[in-house]
Design a protein around this motif. Structure first.
Motif, short mmCIF file in Angstrom:
data_model
loop_
_atom_site.label_atom_id
_atom_site.label_comp_id
_atom_site.label_asym_id
_atom_site.label_seq_id
_atom_site.Cartn_x
_atom_site.Cartn_y
_atom_site.Cartn_z
N THR A 74 -50.93 57.21 163.01
CA THR A 74 -51.93 57.65 162.06
C THR A 74 -53.33 56.89 162.48
O THR A 74 -53.15 55.71 162.69
CB THR A 74 -51.87 57.27 160.53
OG1 THR A 74 -50.52 57.78 160.11
CG2 THR A 74 -52.84 57.75 159.66
N SER A 75 -54.55 57.73 162.56
CA SER A 75 -55.78 57.21 162.61
C SER A 75 -56.24 56.67 161.35
O SER A 75 -56.21 57.40 160.38
CB SER A 75 -56.66 58.33 163.02
OG SER A 75 -58.06 58.03 163.10
N THR A 76 -56.59 55.57 161.23
CA THR A 76 -56.99 54.56 160.05
C THR A 76 -58.38 54.45 159.65
O THR A 76 -58.84 54.84 158.52
CB THR A 76 -56.25 53.15 160.00
OG1 THR A 76 -56.81 52.68 161.13
CG2 THR A 76 -54.67 53.31 160.31
N GLU A 77 -59.14 54.09 160.58
CA GLU A 77 -60.49 53.56 160.33
C GLU A 77 -61.61 54.44 160.91
O GLU A 77 -62.80 54.51 160.69
CB GLU A 77 -60.69 52.26 160.52
CG GLU A 77 -59.87 51.32 159.71
CD GLU A 77 -60.01 50.01 160.13
OE1 GLU A 77 -61.16 49.57 160.84
OE2 GLU A 77 -59.10 49.12 159.66
N GLY A 78 -61.21 55.16 162.10
CA GLY A 78 -62.21 55.77 162.94
C GLY A 78 -61.47 56.62 164.11
O GLY A 78 -60.36 56.25 164.24
N GLN A 80 -59.80 57.17 167.13
CA GLN A 80 -59.14 56.40 168.14
C GLN A 80 -58.00 57.06 168.89
O GLN A 80 -57.24 57.88 168.09
CB GLN A 80 -58.65 55.23 167.59
CG GLN A 80 -57.88 54.29 168.56
CD GLN A 80 -58.59 53.38 169.26
OE1 GLN A 80 -59.73 53.26 169.12
NE2 GLN A 80 -58.17 53.36 170.73
N ARG A 221 -59.89 62.13 162.97
CA ARG A 221 -60.39 61.57 161.91
C ARG A 221 -59.60 60.64 161.10
O ARG A 221 -58.41 60.85 161.21
CB ARG A 221 -61.17 62.62 161.03
CG ARG A 221 -62.20 63.52 161.97
CD ARG A 221 -63.30 62.43 162.34
NE ARG A 221 -64.31 63.13 163.10
CZ ARG A 221 -64.47 63.64 164.54
NH1 ARG A 221 -63.51 63.08 165.16
NH2 ARG A 221 -65.56 64.13 164.95
N PRO A 222 -60.06 59.63 160.57
CA PRO A 222 -59.03 58.83 159.72
C PRO A 222 -58.27 59.65 158.71
O PRO A 222 -58.70 60.60 158.05
CB PRO A 222 -60.19 58.01 158.85
CG PRO A 222 -61.28 57.85 159.92
CD PRO A 222 -61.44 59.09 160.46
N GLY A 223 -57.15 59.48 158.63
CA GLY A 223 -56.08 59.99 157.99
C GLY A 223 -55.32 61.26 158.81
O GLY A 223 -54.02 61.88 158.31
N TYR A 225 -52.72 62.63 161.58
CA TYR A 225 -51.49 61.80 162.17
C TYR A 225 -50.66 62.95 162.84
O TYR A 225 -50.99 63.91 162.87
CB TYR A 225 -50.79 61.23 161.01
CG TYR A 225 -50.02 62.11 160.14
CD1 TYR A 225 -48.81 62.72 160.29
CD2 TYR A 225 -50.94 62.44 158.87
CE1 TYR A 225 -48.23 63.65 159.36
CE2 TYR A 225 -50.39 63.44 157.81
CZ TYR A 225 -48.96 64.06 158.04
OH TYR A 225 -48.76 64.70 157.24
N TYR A 258 -60.70 51.46 166.95
CA TYR A 258 -60.11 51.26 165.68
C TYR A 258 -58.79 50.81 165.78
O TYR A 258 -58.13 51.31 166.87
CB TYR A 258 -60.35 52.29 164.87
CG TYR A 258 -62.02 52.83 164.87
CD1 TYR A 258 -62.77 52.00 163.90
CD2 TYR A 258 -62.61 53.62 165.68
CE1 TYR A 258 -63.98 52.15 163.77
CE2 TYR A 258 -64.01 53.74 165.58
CZ TYR A 258 -64.82 53.19 164.59
OH TYR A 258 -65.95 53.49 164.77
#
Length: 288
Positions: A74-78, A80, A221-223, A225, A258
């Motif tokens: 999962t992308s968490t903060e930005g 990546q 984007r964050p969220g 996956y 990130y």
């Protein structure tokens, strides 16, 4: 890439006819094992998280996934991208084979596609079962996400192209360090097991004019996956690429980077599923 050395070679009279020959798919994949959609839906409906691993920016981490379990990146903060290696948890010689995965499924993989292992095993190590970027498809530049065409950023190519630069947080080096730490292998012995990756979330393709590998800003984007079903016991290694979203460059500390989150889940049941056997070829190679 077209070579300037070929500029003086004249085209034959039937050049257009030769170019117009239609292509044939090398390896039709219709007969490959693929998880049933209804079975996957039921599996994903009842998952219990058993572990999580946070991969720091410009670093890597290892994680283990038992056969029949699910893991999610999962992308968490930005935005990546990540470079993913997979090994058989009990035998490092069986590892993800990006080239054969590419030949079977195409340059980028998504829901329903397998991650195949190296010879002589050649079996699915994992299947993608959910991808929140599955909507992206192929863009006007020929780009798509989750590629199996890039090899991983590495310090050797960086040294070659930067007139002797020494950068130690390329994905190759990140994966080498964590595999050595995880297994106790000497650094150079561990390096021999690091292999071409699945570039998770990376948006890439080949230019239409020169055929060169390109990257562009990842749409992640964050969220967002991507989720996998482990077909065998897995040891994974994931590097949070120093290129960040890979919109400009990698192999430097200039990009915004990130963390990436790896979560492992146990399903309530897997029904009559069993791990795939190694490839059935007898390995005699025509010798009696």
């Amino acid at each position: 890439m077209p070579s300037p050395l070929n500029a003086s070679i004249p085209a034959p009279p039937d050049a257009q006819d030769r170019r117009a020959v239609p292509p044939v798919i090398c390896y039709p994949a219709d007969s490959l094992p693929m998880p049933d959609a209804a079975w996957i839906k039921g599996l994903r409906a009842d998952l219990t998280k058993i572990s999580e691993t946070l991969v720091p920016p410009r670093e890597a981490a290892c994680f283990k996934v038992p056969a029949g379990h699910v893991f999610r990146i999962t992308s968490t903060e930005g935005p990546q991208v990540g470079d993913l290696n997979l090994w058989n948890a009990d035998d490092l010689s069986e590892r993800f084979y990006s080239g054969k995965t590419r030949a079977l499924h195409g340059t980028h993989i998504t829901t329903g596609h397998g991650m195949w292992s190296s010879f002589p095993h050649l079996r699915p190590m994992a299947h993608v079962i959910h991808d929140t970027l599955g909507w992206y498809g192929i863009d006007a530049f020929g780009g798509s996400v989750h590629d199996v065409i890039g090899t991983r950023c590495d310090p050797y190519t960086h040294n070659l192209l930067s007139d002797g630069g020494q950068y130690h947080h390329c994905c190759h080096s990140n994966l080498t360090r964590v595999l050595a730490n995880e297994t106790g292998l000497p650094l150079q012995a561990a390096e021999a097991h690091v292999h071409d990756v699945l570039n998770v979330f990376m948006c890439t393709g080949f230019t239409r004019d020169t055929g060169q590998y390109f990257m562009k800003a990842s749409p992640v984007r964050p969220g967002d996956y991507i989720e996998f079903f482990a077909e065998i016991d897995l040891l994974g290694g994931l590097s949070a690429c120093p290129g960040g979203d890979c919109s400009a460059e990698h192999s430097s500390d200039s990009a915004a980077c990130y963390p990436l989150l790896v979560e492992v889940f146990a399903p309530a049941e897997t029904g009559d599923w069993t791990p795939p056997e190694p490839n059935g070829y007898d390995r005699t190679h025509g010798v009696d």
